[in-house]
Design an enzyme around this catalytic site. Structure first.
Site, short mmCIF file in Angstrom:
data_model
loop_
_atom_site.label_atom_id
_atom_site.label_comp_id
_atom_site.label_asym_id
_atom_site.label_seq_id
_atom_site.Cartn_x
_atom_site.Cartn_y
_atom_site.Cartn_z
N GLU A 71 0.82 -1.22 0.00
CA GLU A 71 0.00 0.00 0.00
C GLU A 71 0.85 1.27 0.00
OE1 GLU A 71 -3.60 2.22 2.47
OE2 GLU A 71 -3.19 0.09 2.83
N ASN A 108 4.21 -7.14 7.08
CA ASN A 108 4.25 -5.99 7.97
C ASN A 108 5.27 -6.21 9.09
OD1 ASN A 108 3.17 -3.39 8.84
ND2 ASN A 108 2.26 -4.50 10.54
#
Length: 296
Positions: free
Chosen positions: A100, A134
């Site tokens: 993202e 992440n």
């Protein structure tokens, strides 16, 4: 897009065994010779509202890099569920699994297209990949890291060993990180407000006997710049000054109802939470099954 093996694997959790059985990331990772990756319009992509990363951080450097060199690592995406196509925009057909920041930086850089790799995975699997990626970031705070490990353990049923393998860390590092979850929300908020993000310092502060003592130590770290070694010295001096005796280690004892066996488990610390006991027992089972310890 390059067809080399290294290019295909960029942005993915390379070689991570995240399940005991065949896993979707492993299957994707092993498709040698298969052409993957394509250019897609930014208007056809949307972020996943459930993705685990809430803050994108400063994008200035990434935007500058993309303006100069383009998007070097493909964005990982999956097809939008059929019942959601057209719900937000008639052009959107893909949802981001991972990447993202690259997506948003590409928008700021004025790009119209970005390279993507499309995977056929479920929503649950997509969130699992996003969470693992992440956790491989370098800028996580100790608490963000601990929360991520806990999510893998509770939501996706990862053992400590599987978490360690997925994020390329030792099992000890994972277990230490998870122990930070014993810090109360109040102490956690104060440590974040003071900008104290040293994992080794927080692990020392966790040894304090009370919440108030933890807060006092955090304030001392902030005002005096105390290090982990300073805190250890402070604990020793405090014990010497008060004449305190070393606390006895906590011992968990269990006897089977039918008296066929009994169990005694000794911890180094004097106080142990239920979660610590569960993690210790789970780790023993994992090591036994893997043959790392012997019942003899």
């Amino acid at each position: 897009m390059s067809s080399s093996s290294g290019a295909r694997k960029r942005g993915l959790p390379e070689g991570r065994r995240m399940r005991h059985s065949s896993h979707f990331v492993e299957e994707f990772d092993s498709r040698d010779g298969e052409g993957i990756g394509r250019m897609v319009s930014l208007t056809a992509i949307e972020p996943d509202p459930k993705q685990p990363r809430h803050s994108m951080g400063n994008l200035d450097e990434l935007v500058a890099s993309i303006r100069s060199k383009g998007v070097l690592e493909p964005i990982l995406v999956r097809s939008l569920p059929a019942d959601e196509v057209g719900a937000s925009s008639s052009n959107v057909s893909l949802r981001i699994i991972s990447g993202e920041r690259r997506y948003r930086a590409a928008q700021e850089a004025g790009l119209s297209e970005v390279p993507v790799i499309e995977m056929e995975v479920s929503e649950q699997e997509a969130l699992e990949i996003a969470l693992v990626e992440n956790l491989q970031r370098k800028d996580l705070t100790p608490f963000e890291e601990a929360d991520g490990y806990q999510a893998l353990a509770e939501i996706h049923d990862y053992t400590h060993e599987q978490i360690a393998s997925a994020v390329s860390k030792s099992r000890t590092v994972v277990t230490e990180s998870l122990s930070l979850l014993r810090i109360s929300p109040r102490v956690r908020d104060i440590s974040q407000a003071l900008g104290i993000h040293s994992k080794s310092v927080l692990l020392e502060i966790l040894k304090a006997d009370s919440e108030e003592e933890m807060i006092a130590l955090l304030e001392a770290v902030d005002s005096q710049g105390l290090s982990r070694d300073d805190l250890r010295k402070k604990f020793r001096q405090s014990q010497t000054k008060s004449g305190a005796q070393r606390k006895k280690p906590y011992v968990f004892k269990f006897k089977a109802p039918d008296k066929t066996y009994s169990l005694s488990l000794s911890f180094r610390q004097s106080m142990v939470e239920k979660e610590d006991l569960v993690r210790a027992l789970e780790q023993i089972l994992t090591d036994l099954r893997a043959g790392e310890i012997s019942p003899a």
